[in-house]
Design a protein around this motif. Structure first.
Motif, PDB file in Angstrom:
ATOM      1  N   ASP A 174       9.131  -0.902  22.282  1.00 40.82           N
ATOM      2  CA  ASP A 174       8.445  -0.247  21.445  1.00 40.82           C
ATOM      3  C   ASP A 174       7.664  -0.593  20.301  1.00 40.82           C
ATOM      4  OD1 ASP A 174       9.666   2.157  22.551  1.00 40.82           O
ATOM      5  OD2 ASP A 174      11.335   1.904  21.473  1.00 40.82           O
ATOM      6  N   GLU A 175       7.563  -2.105  20.321  1.00 45.55           N
ATOM      7  CA  GLU A 175       6.667  -2.637  19.292  1.00 45.55           C
ATOM      8  C   GLU A 175       5.303  -2.289  19.108  1.00 45.55           C
ATOM      9  OE1 GLU A 175      10.289  -5.488  20.616  1.00 45.55           O
ATOM     10  OE2 GLU A 175       8.634  -3.963  21.211  1.00 45.55           O
ATOM     11  N   GLN A 176       4.563  -2.453  20.181  1.00 46.40           N
ATOM     12  CA  GLN A 176       3.072  -1.818  19.874  1.00 46.40           C
ATOM     13  C   GLN A 176       3.075  -0.383  19.569  1.00 46.40           C
ATOM     14  OE1 GLN A 176       0.874  -3.910  19.575  1.00 46.40           O
ATOM     15  NE2 GLN A 176       1.858  -5.806  20.208  1.00 46.40           N
ATOM     16  N   ALA A 177       4.071   0.566  20.074  1.00 51.48           N
ATOM     17  CA  ALA A 177       3.650   1.979  19.651  1.00 51.48           C
ATOM     18  C   ALA A 177       3.994   2.308  18.242  1.00 51.48           C
ATOM     19  CB  ALA A 177       4.463   2.658  20.837  1.00 51.48           C
ATOM     20  N   TRP A 178       5.081   1.565  17.965  1.00 52.95           N
ATOM     21  CA  TRP A 178       5.501   1.764  16.601  1.00 52.95           C
ATOM     22  C   TRP A 178       4.417   1.111  15.558  1.00 52.95           C
ATOM     23  CZ3 TRP A 178       6.429  -1.292  12.513  1.00 52.95           C
ATOM     24  CH2 TRP A 178       6.979  -0.925  11.406  1.00 52.95           C
ATOM     25  N   LEU A 179       3.938  -0.187  15.921  1.00 57.06           N
ATOM     26  CA  LEU A 179       2.987  -0.697  14.900  1.00 57.06           C
ATOM     27  C   LEU A 179       1.858   0.342  14.725  1.00 57.06           C
ATOM     28  CD1 LEU A 179       3.187  -4.319  16.087  1.00 57.06           C
ATOM     29  CD2 LEU A 179       3.590  -3.556  13.848  1.00 57.06           C
ATOM     30  N   ALA A 180       1.304   1.003  16.029  1.00 58.09           N
ATOM     31  CA  ALA A 180       0.279   1.902  15.846  1.00 58.09           C
ATOM     32  C   ALA A 180       0.323   2.958  15.005  1.00 58.09           C
ATOM     33  CB  ALA A 180      -0.384   2.353  17.194  1.00 58.09           C
ATOM     34  N   VAL A 181       1.542   3.528  15.316  1.00 55.54           N
ATOM     35  CA  VAL A 181       1.757   4.737  14.238  1.00 55.54           C
ATOM     36  C   VAL A 181       2.164   4.479  12.862  1.00 55.54           C
ATOM     37  CG1 VAL A 181       3.518   6.581  14.100  1.00 55.54           C
ATOM     38  CG2 VAL A 181       2.850   6.244  16.339  1.00 55.54           C
ATOM     39  N   ASN A 182       2.686   3.346  12.666  1.00 51.75           N
ATOM     40  CA  ASN A 182       2.978   2.836  11.345  1.00 51.75           C
ATOM     41  C   ASN A 182       1.566   2.549  10.834  1.00 51.75           C
ATOM     42  OD1 ASN A 182       4.651   1.495   9.224  1.00 51.75           O
ATOM     43  ND2 ASN A 182       3.180  -0.128   9.691  1.00 51.75           N
ATOM     44  N   ALA A 183       0.456   1.919  11.258  1.00 51.74           N
ATOM     45  CA  ALA A 183      -0.801   1.491  10.620  1.00 51.74           C
ATOM     46  C   ALA A 183      -1.248   2.990  10.303  1.00 51.74           C
ATOM     47  CB  ALA A 183      -1.365   0.686  11.573  1.00 51.74           C
ATOM     48  N   ARG A 184      -1.340   3.885  11.208  1.00 41.25           N
ATOM     49  CA  ARG A 184      -1.903   5.290  11.204  1.00 41.25           C
ATOM     50  C   ARG A 184      -1.110   5.891   9.708  1.00 41.25           C
ATOM     51  NH1 ARG A 184      -4.562   8.230  14.553  1.00 41.25           N
ATOM     52  NH2 ARG A 184      -3.209   9.827  14.712  1.00 41.25           N
ATOM     53  N   SER A 185       0.284   5.967   9.850  1.00 45.30           N
ATOM     54  CA  SER A 185       0.885   6.733   8.614  1.00 45.30           C
ATOM     55  C   SER A 185       0.669   5.858   7.471  1.00 45.30           C
ATOM     56  CB  SER A 185       2.257   6.370   9.217  1.00 45.30           C
ATOM     57  OG  SER A 185       2.582   7.294  10.497  1.00 45.30           O
ATOM     58  N   PHE A 186       0.423   4.572   7.378  1.00 50.32           N
ATOM     59  CA  PHE A 186       0.235   4.130   6.288  1.00 50.32           C
ATOM     60  C   PHE A 186      -1.167   3.421   6.038  1.00 50.32           C
ATOM     61  CE2 PHE A 186       4.851   4.226   6.779  1.00 50.32           C
ATOM     62  CZ  PHE A 186       5.346   4.814   5.759  1.00 50.32           C
ATOM     63  N   ALA A 187      -2.075   4.098   6.436  1.00 53.62           N
ATOM     64  CA  ALA A 187      -3.510   3.446   6.332  1.00 53.62           C
ATOM     65  C   ALA A 187      -3.886   3.165   4.983  1.00 53.62           C
ATOM     66  CB  ALA A 187      -4.351   4.485   6.969  1.00 53.62           C
ATOM     67  N   ALA A 188      -3.646   3.926   4.053  1.00 55.91           N
ATOM     68  CA  ALA A 188      -3.815   3.527   2.622  1.00 55.91           C
ATOM     69  C   ALA A 188      -2.930   3.011   1.819  1.00 55.91           C
ATOM     70  CB  ALA A 188      -4.119   5.167   1.676  1.00 55.91           C
ATOM     71  N   HIS A 189      -1.857   2.359   2.583  1.00 58.82           N
ATOM     72  CA  HIS A 189      -0.500   1.881   1.640  1.00 58.82           C
ATOM     73  C   HIS A 189      -1.235   0.245   1.592  1.00 58.82           C
ATOM     74  CE1 HIS A 189       3.359   0.231   0.801  1.00 58.82           C
ATOM     75  NE2 HIS A 189       3.587   1.603   0.226  1.00 58.82           N
ATOM     76  N   ALA A 190      -0.827  -0.260   0.522  1.00 57.68           N
ATOM     77  CA  ALA A 190      -1.298  -1.638   0.000  1.00 57.68           C
ATOM     78  C   ALA A 190      -0.285  -2.785   0.930  1.00 57.68           C
ATOM     79  CB  ALA A 190      -0.863  -1.947  -1.324  1.00 57.68           C
ATOM     80  N   GLU A 191       0.926  -2.345   1.325  1.00 53.04           N
ATOM     81  CA  GLU A 191       1.704  -3.458   2.203  1.00 53.04           C
ATOM     82  C   GLU A 191       2.157  -3.090   3.644  1.00 53.04           C
ATOM     83  OE1 GLU A 191       1.965  -4.157  -2.242  1.00 53.04           O
ATOM     84  OE2 GLU A 191       3.106  -2.660  -1.188  1.00 53.04           O
ATOM     85  N   GLN A 192       2.501  -1.791   3.583  1.00 55.16           N
ATOM     86  CA  GLN A 192       3.385  -1.245   4.873  1.00 55.16           C
ATOM     87  C   GLN A 192       2.279  -1.293   5.951  1.00 55.16           C
ATOM     88  OE1 GLN A 192       6.658  -1.218   5.455  1.00 55.16           O
ATOM     89  NE2 GLN A 192       6.242  -0.318   7.570  1.00 55.16           N
ATOM     90  N   GLY A 193       1.066  -0.578   5.646  1.00 53.16           N
ATOM     91  CA  GLY A 193       0.056  -0.292   6.516  1.00 53.16           C
ATOM     92  C   GLY A 193      -0.411  -1.654   7.454  1.00 53.16           C
ATOM     93  N   ARG A 194      -0.316  -2.708   6.880  1.00 50.46           N
ATOM     94  CA  ARG A 194      -0.712  -3.812   7.532  1.00 50.46           C
ATOM     95  C   ARG A 194       0.172  -4.908   8.199  1.00 50.46           C
ATOM     96  NH1 ARG A 194      -2.052  -5.214   1.843  1.00 50.46           N
ATOM     97  NH2 ARG A 194      -0.697  -7.012   1.171  1.00 50.46           N
ATOM     98  N   GLY A 230       7.116  10.115  14.982  1.00 50.82           N
ATOM     99  CA  GLY A 230       7.653   9.875  13.724  1.00 50.82           C
ATOM    100  C   GLY A 230       8.863   8.992  13.781  1.00 50.82           C
ATOM    101  N   PHE A 231       9.222   8.268  12.618  1.00 51.16           N
ATOM    102  CA  PHE A 231      10.191   7.414  12.629  1.00 51.16           C
ATOM    103  C   PHE A 231      10.882   7.282  11.219  1.00 51.16           C
ATOM    104  CE2 PHE A 231       6.483   5.059  11.770  1.00 51.16           C
ATOM    105  CZ  PHE A 231       6.762   4.459  10.518  1.00 51.16           C
ATOM    106  N   HIS A 232      12.235   6.645  11.355  1.00 48.77           N
ATOM    107  CA  HIS A 232      13.040   6.323  10.156  1.00 48.77           C
ATOM    108  C   HIS A 232      13.712   5.273  10.631  1.00 48.77           C
ATOM    109  CE1 HIS A 232      15.878   7.946   6.588  1.00 48.77           C
ATOM    110  NE2 HIS A 232      15.584   6.742   6.601  1.00 48.77           N
ATOM    111  N   TRP A 233      13.211   4.220   9.966  1.00 46.05           N
ATOM    112  CA  TRP A 233      13.785   2.983  10.034  1.00 46.05           C
ATOM    113  C   TRP A 233      14.891   2.622   9.037  1.00 46.05           C
ATOM    114  CZ3 TRP A 233      10.371  -2.163  10.600  1.00 46.05           C
ATOM    115  CH2 TRP A 233      11.404  -3.587  10.944  1.00 46.05           C
ATOM    116  N   GLY A 252       7.870   7.400   8.437  1.00 47.36           N
ATOM    117  CA  GLY A 252       6.647   7.525   8.575  1.00 47.36           C
ATOM    118  C   GLY A 252       6.273   8.887   9.654  1.00 47.36           C
ATOM    119  N   VAL A 253       5.108   9.396   9.678  1.00 44.20           N
ATOM    120  CA  VAL A 253       5.038  10.428  10.635  1.00 44.20           C
ATOM    121  C   VAL A 253       3.270  10.308  11.147  1.00 44.20           C
ATOM    122  CG1 VAL A 253       4.641  12.827  10.786  1.00 44.20           C
ATOM    123  CG2 VAL A 253       6.508  12.150   9.583  1.00 44.20           C
ATOM    124  N   ASP A 254       3.162  10.187  12.287  1.00 52.54           N
ATOM    125  CA  ASP A 254       1.757   9.982  12.627  1.00 52.54           C
ATOM    126  C   ASP A 254       0.892  11.339  11.964  1.00 52.54           C
ATOM    127  OD1 ASP A 254      -0.560  10.710  14.242  1.00 52.54           O
ATOM    128  OD2 ASP A 254       0.177   8.947  15.648  1.00 52.54           O
TER     129      ASP A 254
END
Length: 316
Positions: A174-194, A230-233, A252-254
């Motif tokens: 699930d790593e790549q799918a999660w990374l893609a949704v995480n980046a989309r969910s936190f596109a404006a976030h200073a740390e989490q989105g990258r 979406g996800f909850h870690w 996060g939620v797509d």
């Protein structure tokens, strides 16, 4: 007391010294002085290869007897080479008010113009030092908490939309799918989105990681494979006596699925998991100006318990 030149890697002795310094400072101040990512950088040894998707941070150290086997680290600063750069500083409680913190902050400001400096817990000494160097608050990161047992601990029922299902994260799948949704969910976030694959892998390898507490909500509607919506870690840290703290680590939620109640649903799913782990309290971190998230968390019973403040030179 001598400042050492900045470096991308600490020597093994320095890494151990900084780790011990962090423990002493945490016990003294009641708040951890360094972020999780910085602690991971501190542990990275000189002979470890730098992953291609990683940008190593910079370490600055003040020692009493540099170069000697028994040298003790009196102060430490870490600079993340983001845009703008961000820094964290910690000083041994026994060597404060002696110029160690000021020397580190001065070096950071000179080498990294526009740097922003975190003050975890926003303690009075940190505020005084920031003021002395002409730094002003530019960002608040709230820690919020809510009970999971006793009075006021009731959790709402979880209602997922039709065709949606929850399952645990599967390492290696699930790593790549999660990374893609995480980046989309936190596109404006200073740390989490990258967050990168290396960042994710580092955390998967941590003792606290539990895939059963990393909950994925998938959309099974349509003819194709399920889509991560979406996800909850969650994060549960333990001692030899059992779980000691539970955190809403990342929710996060797509963006394609926002506005359908998934944010609240995945948050409650994670809280129910933390309660099932035997925890009495759940904590989380959220930006103080994120009004929609604050409103959601307030409705779920969270209240502010602590604040981290980021400081910068006026105009930076």
């Amino acid at each position: 007391m001598v400042n050492q030149p900045s470096s991308e890697r600490l020597q093994p002795r320095q890494s151990a010294e900084v780790s011990a310094l962090v423990v002493r400072a945490t016990q003294h101040d009641g708040v951890r002085p360094l972020s999780e990512q910085t602690v991971l950088d501190v542990r990275r040894l000189p002979d470890e290869p730098t992953p291609p998707d990683a940008t190593p941070g910079v370490h600055l150290v003040v020692e009493d007897h540099p170069g000697e086997i028994d040298a003790r680290v009196l102060g430490y600063a870490h600079v993340e080479r983001s845009d703008p750069p961000s820094a964290e500083i910690v000083v041994d409680p026994e060597h404060r008010r002696g110029g160690v913190g000021g020397a580190l902050l001065q070096q950071v400001l000179e080498e990294y113009p526009g740097v922003r400096v975190w003050a975890h817990g926003d303690l009075v000494p940190a505020r005084k030092m920031a003021d002395a160097f002409g730094l002003r608050p530019v960002r608040d990161l709230w820690q919020m908490a809510r009970p999971l047992s006793g009075e006021w601990s009731e959790l709402p029922e979880v209602d997922l939309p039709e065709g949606f299902a929850v399952r645990p994260f599967q390492v290696g799948q699930d790593e790549q799918a999660w990374l893609a949704v995480n980046a989309r969910s936190f596109a404006a976030h200073a740390e989490q989105g990258r967050m990168t694959l290396t960042d994710l892998t580092d955390r998967i390898n941590e003792p606290w990681f539990d895939p059963h507490g990393f909950l994925l909500v998938e959309d099974h509607n349509g003819d194709g494979p399920p889509r991560l919506a979406g996800f909850h870690w969650t994060k549960v840290e333990s001692s030899g006596q059992g779980p000691t703290s539970g955190e809403v680590y990342v929710v996060g939620v797509d963006p394609d699925y926002q506005g359908r109640g998934l944010g609240k649903a995945v948050t409650v799913l994670g809280l129910r998991h933390l309660r099932a782990c035997g925890l009495d309290t759940a904590t989380l971190y959220v930006d103080g100006d994120n009004e929609p998230a604050l409103a959601t968390y307030h409705r779920l019973g969270f209240e502010r318990s602590m604040v981290d403040v980021m400081y910068a030179v006026d105009g930076a």
